[in-house]
Structure formats: structure tokens, C-alpha cells
Design an enzyme around this catalytic site. Sequence first.
Site, mmCIF file in Angstrom:
data_model
loop_
_atom_site.group_PDB
_atom_site.id
_atom_site.type_symbol
_atom_site.label_atom_id
_atom_site.label_comp_id
_atom_site.label_asym_id
_atom_site.label_seq_id
_atom_site.Cartn_x
_atom_site.Cartn_y
_atom_site.Cartn_z
ATOM 1 N N GLY A 240 0.761 -1.244 0.000
ATOM 2 C CA GLY A 240 0.000 0.000 0.000
ATOM 3 C C GLY A 240 0.787 1.287 0.000
ATOM 4 O O GLY A 240 0.222 2.355 -0.253
ATOM 5 N N GLU A 276 3.711 -7.003 1.671
ATOM 6 C CA GLU A 276 3.251 -7.292 0.303
ATOM 7 C C GLU A 276 3.330 -6.047 -0.585
ATOM 8 O O GLU A 276 2.334 -5.617 -1.152
ATOM 9 C CB GLU A 276 1.791 -7.776 0.341
ATOM 10 C CG GLU A 276 1.546 -8.992 1.217
ATOM 11 C CD GLU A 276 0.055 -9.309 1.369
ATOM 12 O OE1 GLU A 276 -0.806 -8.490 0.967
ATOM 13 O OE2 GLU A 276 -0.245 -10.384 1.893
ATOM 14 N N ARG A 315 -4.982 3.348 -16.077
ATOM 15 C CA ARG A 315 -5.074 4.059 -14.806
ATOM 16 C C ARG A 315 -5.678 5.466 -14.925
ATOM 17 O O ARG A 315 -6.513 5.825 -14.094
ATOM 18 C CB ARG A 315 -3.703 4.115 -14.098
ATOM 19 C CG ARG A 315 -3.089 2.727 -13.853
ATOM 20 C CD ARG A 315 -1.891 2.738 -12.915
ATOM 21 N NE ARG A 315 -2.303 3.070 -11.565
ATOM 22 C CZ ARG A 315 -2.193 4.253 -11.024
ATOM 23 N NH1 ARG A 315 -1.614 5.244 -11.693
ATOM 24 N NH2 ARG A 315 -2.643 4.481 -9.821
ATOM 25 N N TYR A 319 -8.945 5.614 -12.710
ATOM 26 C CA TYR A 319 -8.790 6.254 -11.385
ATOM 27 C C TYR A 319 -8.464 7.747 -11.497
ATOM 28 O O TYR A 319 -8.002 8.328 -10.512
ATOM 29 C CB TYR A 319 -7.638 5.622 -10.593
ATOM 30 C CG TYR A 319 -7.551 4.125 -10.622
ATOM 31 C CD1 TYR A 319 -8.520 3.332 -10.005
ATOM 32 C CD2 TYR A 319 -6.480 3.480 -11.243
ATOM 33 C CE1 TYR A 319 -8.420 1.945 -10.016
ATOM 34 C CE2 TYR A 319 -6.377 2.099 -11.256
ATOM 35 C CZ TYR A 319 -7.359 1.344 -10.639
ATOM 36 O OH TYR A 319 -7.246 -0.022 -10.658
ATOM 37 N N CYS A 344 -11.890 5.046 -29.400
ATOM 38 C CA CYS A 344 -13.111 5.835 -29.637
ATOM 39 C C CYS A 344 -13.934 6.027 -28.377
ATOM 40 O O CYS A 344 -15.063 5.536 -28.267
ATOM 41 C CB CYS A 344 -13.922 5.173 -30.730
ATOM 42 S SG CYS A 344 -12.997 5.162 -32.255
ATOM 43 N N GLU A 345 -13.356 6.711 -27.405
ATOM 44 C CA GLU A 345 -14.046 7.050 -26.162
ATOM 45 C C GLU A 345 -13.404 8.309 -25.630
ATOM 46 O O GLU A 345 -12.170 8.420 -25.642
ATOM 47 C CB GLU A 345 -13.815 5.965 -25.084
ATOM 48 C CG GLU A 345 -14.583 4.728 -25.315
ATOM 49 C CD GLU A 345 -14.819 3.964 -24.011
ATOM 50 O OE1 GLU A 345 -14.986 4.591 -22.952
ATOM 51 O OE2 GLU A 345 -14.831 2.731 -24.088
#
Length: 420
Positions: A240, A276, A315, A319, A344-345
Site C-alpha cells: 500500500g 506485500e 489508470r 482512477y 473511440c471514447e
Amino acid sequence: MDHFTLRDGVLHCEDVPLPAIAAAVGTPVYVYSSATMVRHAHVFSQALASTGDPLIAFAVKANPNGAVLATLAREGLGADVVSIGEYRRAIAAGIPPERIVFSGVGKTADEMATALKGGLLQFNLESVVEAEMMSGVATDLGLTAPVAFRVNPDVDARTHKKISTGGALSKFGVPISDAREAYAAARALPNLAVQGVAVHIGSQLTDLAPLDAAFEKVGALIHELREDGHVIRFADLGGGLGVPYDRDVPLPPGPEEYGAMVTRITADWDVRLIFEPGRLIVANAGVLLSEVVRVKPGVGDPFVVVDAAMNDLMRPSLYDAYHAIDPVTPHGGKMKANVVGPVCESGDTFATGRRMGAVEAGDLVVFRTAGAYAATMASTYNSRPLTPEVMVAGDKFSVIRERQDIAVLIAADKLPEWLR
Ligand code: LLP
């Protein structure tokens, strides 16, 4: 610190000029610096060294490429996996089973059985119902499953809501208020060896306070569990820790600060710690190298249309993530632009109103901090083949994943008999 630097006006990865990679492999292409990964693994391990003999289990989801895993395996890292696919990749890369922890909220009986037979350090269970399934699988195989519960400490991780996992209403873990009951239930189940506690509250954390609060709660729980007669030998503190993406925002706390906090809180835990980290190890070790297709004038700022798109690097669209974008051969000029891909967005936008080094058609650019949660989250949307990956070591580079051939994509579709 990373190993992407300007030399004689050309951005290099270690000793390799990025245009040489673009010429050899084409664009878009992910480029990783192995020296940067190794350095980050080393810095993180050093920062935790005073806690005894911690296991640093790289979160494979951040970058599962076999060459990346093999690089980290050589540094002594283990793996945190969340699917049998990741487990198999870790084993294939030479990570010893005793350095593997298996996390994830939806492990299936098949996944449990395969990992149990292959061996691992511990399963991080997320519920009593999962413990019941694990017990059944282990009993059928005549094996004992080493387990911990991932507890949900109910702290606000203060990160993007899609990557925050430690709130009471999230799908993750056993609510810490129910933990003693869960451990008592697991003790009563056959073929489980309850050996630890796990926690992970979210990703890209830029403040240590939520981690500090979560770890304090875990420490108190370990104490209670021992009072209840459980043998707790491992504490998995998850990943994290955030990394810098935007040069204009203050640096997040680094591994040293994190290590000092962990050392202080865990001093009397008497456990082997597991970590982790994913992003911290690999994010700044990678860039996405792309070519400017054209610069299209706009009503407002011009559009820099590049040959990478949202399917290659999700990403920003997923986000609202910031990735620094830099020319590979900066000419000195500046521009303010919208950087977009060809999909196409309108969501296929990497940056809006970004002040950046001026570029024109045919120039190369990099999206920085693209070693984590980047290539691995790519899709073939708009029938764009998966982007290749290249690893650099000193003055050498090697393709560590080939560019997907469009013919392979097409051949994967099968016509039903009535259309043939
Ligand atoms: N352990 C567990 C149980 C996790 O769920 C994760 C990340 C990690 C460790 C590693 O976290 P890290 O050290 O990398 O922050 N795709 C998102 C990030 C999703 C993270 C999911 N879990 C992104 O691109 O920001």
C-alpha cells in the site's frame, strides 16, 4: 529514484537510449529498468531489516511478467498472489513455495487445492465460510493448510475509493470486531493450522496515519488472540505504500519512515513480519514509450494524439490517475495540451490541459511511473494487440513479452458451426 535520465538530450533507461528500443521493437512499448527494481527491493528490505527477518512478498498483481518476477526472486523476494495464475507464475519464475502467500476474497476450491499441493507459506483467509471450504479441501487431500485471517481494521485509508479496502463496508477481510470469533471457529475446523494475522487497507497511500492506526489494532488483536490460546507466528502487514507520480505534489512518506513506524509498533509482537509491496517496488521502474501520431488543433488546447491508448494504460481513465508525460528528446519548448489515445471514447484521455515539453508528430514520449498496474491491466479493446514489454539491464535490453500478433487475436475467435 529511478534510472530514466536525460543524456545528451535523449532520455535513456539505464545505458540504453529509448529511441533505440522504439526502433527495434516499435511503439507503444513498456520499458522496465531492472536496476530500479532491484534498488527498490533493496531499499524496502533495508528499511524493514530491523524488524528481524521479514518476508517481502512482492504483490504479483502489480507486474506479473516472468522476467520481473525472476529479477525480484534473485533479490530474495517472495510473492503475494491472488489467483492460481499468479501462483503458477511465481513458481515458474523460481520463487520458492515457502515465500508465497495467497490472498484474495474469492479463492476457489480448485485454487486452494493446487496451492496446497504445490506448497506455500500461508493462505490469507477472508471469512469463516472460506475457512470452512479450506478445511474441507485440506481434509480431502490429507494435508494441513497454514492460514491467517485477513482482518478489516475499519480505518479510512484516504486514497482513491477504488483502491481503498480497509473500510467496514468493503468486501475485504473479517471485520476486526468479529476476529476473535472467527479464530475460534477456525480452530474447531480440521486440517487448518492457524498461524497468523493479515491486514491490507488500500493502495497508493500517501499518509502513514491510517497504516499506523491499522497496525495498532492488529497488535491489540494479536495480544487478544494469544490470550485465547492461539499460536500467532506471522503478521502480514500488506502493501500500500504510495509512490510519487506528480512532481508538483509533496513526496509521499518513503520506506525509511514506514520502516521506523512499523519497527516502533511491532517491537513486542514476537512474530515474523510479512510485507506485500507491489507499486513501491516496480512503479517507477517502468515507462510506457509511445509515439506522437499527430497534433490535432482544438477549440481549446491542442490534442496530442499518441499511439498508446486507454487499453494499454488504464489508470488515467479508471482512477483519474496522473502520469507524468515527457518528450524523449526535449527541444526545450513547452506546450499546454490534451494528451489522448486513438480509442473511440472520450475516456481515452491521459491528461487534460497538461503543461509539458513541446512535441510534434513523430516524436517519442514516455508516460512515467508505468511499471505497476499498467501492462498487466491492459486489454485488447478496439482490437489493439497487447503492448510488448522490454527489460533493460545496463547497456542491454531484451523483449520480455512479444507484441501480440493481431492474427492471434483473430484466430482465438471461433465461428459456430452454423456460420461456417
Ligand atoms: N496486498 C493486497 C492484499 C492487495 O490487495 C494489494 C493491492 C497489495 C498487497 C499491493 O498493494 P501496493 O503495494 O501495490 O499498493 N490497480 C490499482 C491498484 C490496485 C491495488 C490492489 N491491491 C492502481 O492502478 O492504482
